[in-house]
Motif scaffolding. Structure first.
Motif, mmCIF file in Angstrom:
data_model
loop_
_atom_site.group_PDB
_atom_site.id
_atom_site.type_symbol
_atom_site.label_atom_id
_atom_site.label_comp_id
_atom_site.label_asym_id
_atom_site.label_seq_id
_atom_site.Cartn_x
_atom_site.Cartn_y
_atom_site.Cartn_z
ATOM 1 N N SER A 75 9.012 12.350 -17.583
ATOM 2 C CA SER A 75 10.241 12.121 -16.835
ATOM 3 C C SER A 75 10.846 10.766 -17.246
ATOM 4 N N SER B 297 2.134 7.125 -12.400
ATOM 5 C CA SER B 297 1.218 6.451 -13.323
ATOM 6 C C SER B 297 1.836 5.145 -13.827
ATOM 7 N N CYS C 257 5.839 5.088 -13.062
ATOM 8 C CA CYS C 257 6.644 6.302 -13.081
ATOM 9 C C CYS C 257 6.970 6.728 -11.658
ATOM 10 N N ASN D 51 7.939 9.605 -10.872
ATOM 11 C CA ASN D 51 7.627 11.028 -10.700
ATOM 12 C C ASN D 51 6.143 11.252 -10.457
ATOM 13 N N CYS D 52 5.301 10.721 -11.377
ATOM 14 C CA CYS D 52 3.865 10.977 -11.240
ATOM 15 C C CYS D 52 3.105 9.742 -10.770
ATOM 16 N N CYS E 16 8.255 8.561 -19.303
ATOM 17 C CA CYS E 16 6.855 8.464 -18.908
ATOM 18 C C CYS E 16 5.994 9.222 -19.903
ATOM 19 N N GLU F 297 3.070 10.258 -19.483
ATOM 20 C CA GLU F 297 2.208 11.211 -18.777
ATOM 21 C C GLU F 297 2.937 12.507 -18.453
ATOM 22 N N CYS F 298 4.103 12.380 -17.817
ATOM 23 C CA CYS F 298 4.799 13.581 -17.371
ATOM 24 C C CYS F 298 6.134 13.785 -18.077
HETATM 25 ZN ZN ZN Z 1 5.265 10.208 -15.040
#
Ligand code: ZN
Length: 138
Positions: free
Chosen positions: A134, A119, A114, A116-117, A129, A131-132
């Motif tokens: 995005s 991961s 990702c 953005n984060c 993603c 996780e976040c």
């Molecule tokens: Zn992410």
């Protein structure tokens, strides 16, 4: 005849004519109610192009029949050729404006990280993603 009946006749005809009048005033008779036609912009340019080509053909036939010399032919054809080039540029500009943008498909490979984060995601066809949330296409 009853005056009220005349009155009702008038109302009846007004209702009958309303959609036609609406159509007549709302839309121009030449314009399509389904939006502007691309050919409307293109056709004057195409017309000009064919006119220029016709002029060039006339020049060439004059040259072949011996009415004008080769030098005269070349000098006379230069403005027409320039005109053609300008028209060609305008035509491609109009065409590229009117044609819809083709979206290039984003290649989706296996694992990705990702942006953005950061991961690591090993869901092969995931577009977002987990996780976040995005999007990976951004
Ligand atoms: Zn992410």
């Amino acid at each position: 005849m009853d005056l009220l009946l005349v009155f009702y006749y008038l109302i009846f005809f007004a209702i009958l004519l309303a959609p036609f009048l609406l159509f007549h005033f709302k839309f121009h008779e030449t314009a399509s109610p389904f939006g502007k036609d691309d050919n409307e912009i293109l056709s004057p340019l195409l017309q000009k192009k064919s006119n220029t080509l016709d002029s060039l053909k006339d020049l060439r036939s004059d040259f072949h029949s011996g009415k004008i010399t080769e030098e005269e032919f070349q000098n006379a054809s230069i403005p027409y050729l320039e005109e053609l080039e300008n028209l060609e540029v305008k035509l491609t500009a109009v065409k590229s404006q009117s044609s819809p943008q083709v979206l290039t498909p984003v290649k989706i490979s296996e694992e990705w990280t990702c942006s953005n984060c950061g991961s690591y995601i090993n869901v092969p066809r995931a577009k977002f993603c987990p996780e976040c949330g995005s999007t990976r296409l951004a």
